[in-house]
Scaffold this active site. Structure first.
Site, short mmCIF file in Angstrom:
data_model
loop_
_atom_site.label_atom_id
_atom_site.label_comp_id
_atom_site.label_asym_id
_atom_site.label_seq_id
_atom_site.Cartn_x
_atom_site.Cartn_y
_atom_site.Cartn_z
N PRO A 124 -7.44 3.59 -10.92
CA PRO A 124 -8.59 2.68 -10.89
C PRO A 124 -9.03 2.41 -9.46
O PRO A 124 -8.22 2.11 -8.59
CB PRO A 124 -8.04 1.43 -11.57
CG PRO A 124 -7.03 1.96 -12.53
CD PRO A 124 -6.38 3.11 -11.81
N CYS A 125 -10.34 2.51 -9.23
CA CYS A 125 -10.84 2.53 -7.86
C CYS A 125 -11.29 1.17 -7.35
O CYS A 125 -11.71 1.06 -6.20
CB CYS A 125 -12.00 3.52 -7.76
SG CYS A 125 -13.41 3.11 -8.82
#
Length: 348
Positions: free
Chosen positions: A77-78
């Site tokens: 997840p960024c």
């Protein structure tokens, strides 16, 4: 020839792209149970609802078949690396350790191939450099660069950071496939049936658009493709836009242009007020199907059973996904890497 496990798999964008390139994806891991239907329905791979932090290497190893090259893939997840978080202290963000969990599994599984995809700003953070150092310290050749997805045929202005790593030899992404005319919004979604705001196509439950308030319907009527809210009459402008702080967001409440790639799809891409997500011609925001198509998902890709589809859940799956076309480009690069190694071996 290549077996893959997809960490942080979401609804299956990366998996679908890898499969299109000829890679066998055996399983995907994600903590969002909403993604299970989409992942398994479209990709013929197992979905495991578990945090990557809790997955032992032996469990991942069990998915690979004897004699196949092992690929460990994933897009952590960024959010902690995003420009949206600049200026906010994200050291305690629970998503920071996920790239370290990915690193731990690489050390335990020892796959021949690794790929990772994230936002370009991931390279500004120590966790990323620790990740790369671990790969190099364990004998991997590493290629990592920012990629403009439009240059590989995605009808969307999306930039991502891609990493490829191989224990077998030097590796790189394939050359650009669309250095000339890009794939446009017209190319991607121009053939889809017309809709009104709040309407659903009876033949495709995902081709549905969000309803508009009377005020937003007036606003979109005055909006022109590629224009801004500055094109509206003064009485339609939002109060926040009349402040100095609001004048720097011209794309909010914007329409796309037919003759250009679309903007980056986000988790709120179905909302007219959330970015340049207005349809180029019709007085509505783009539909969920149009958003998925701009993310290069196949037109028959199913995200939820028809009776359960809702904008928030499906929008999150679409916006968070690795574009299928980018996944395919990564897969083609890995397959060509092996082909080159085999040719070199034959001619040695």
């Amino acid at each position: 020839m290549i077996d893959a496990v997809d960490l942080f798999c979401g609804a299956g964008g990366l998996t679908a792209g890898l499969r299109q390139s000829g890679i066998y994806v055996r399983a995907g891991y994600d903590i969002d149970d909403n993604c299970q239907y989409a992942y398994e329905r479209n990709n013929h791979a197992a979905f495991v609802s578990k945090s990557v932090e809790d997955v032992p290497a032996a469990e991942v190893m069990a998915w690979y078949r004897p004699g196949y090259i092992k690929l460990l893939a994933g897009c952590a997840p960024c959010q902690p690396f995003s420009t949206y978080n600049q200026g906010r202290d994200t050291r305690s963000d629970r998503k920071w350790p996920l790239l370290y969990a990915f690193k731990r599994l690489i050390e335990g599984v020892k796959p021949e191939l690794v790929t990772m995809e994230n936002v370009p700003d991931v390279t500004k953070h120590k966790v990323y450099h620790d990740f790369v150092a671990t790969l190099k310290g364990n004998g991997y050749f590493v290629w990592d660069e920012p990629v403009s997805c439009v240059e590989y045929g995605l009808p969307q202005q999306r930039r991502r950071h891609v990493l490829l790593a191989s224990k077998l030899g030097p590796i790189s992404l394939i050359p650009k496939t669309h250095s000339g005319k890009p794939v446009t919004v017209q190319d991607a979604i121009g053939h889809l049936p017309q809709l009104s705001a709040g309407e659903c196509d009876p033949k495709d439950p995902l081709h549905r658009s969000a309803s508009l308030t009377p005020m937003n319907l007036k606003r979109i009527i005055y909006s022109r493709p590629g224009g801004t809210w500055r094109d509206w009459p003064a009485d339609l402008r939002a109060k926040c836009h009349q402040k100095d702080s609001g004048k720097t967001y011209p794309s909010v409440y914007g329409r796309m242009r037919w003759d250009e790639p679309g903007p980056t799809m986000t988790t709120l891409c179905y909302g007219f007020g959330n970015g340049r997500f207005g349809h180029p011609e019709q007085n509505r925001a783009i539909s969920l199907r149009e958003a998925a198509t701009l993310q290069s998902f196949p037109l028959d890709y199913e995200f939820m059973p028809a009776e359960k589809i809702n904008f928030k859940s499906v929008g999150r799956m679409i916006g968070n996904a690795v574009p299928v076309r980018l996944g395919e480009v990564i897969g083609i690069s890995l397959m060509r890497h092996l082909e080159t190694l085999e040719q070199d071996r034959i001619h040695a």
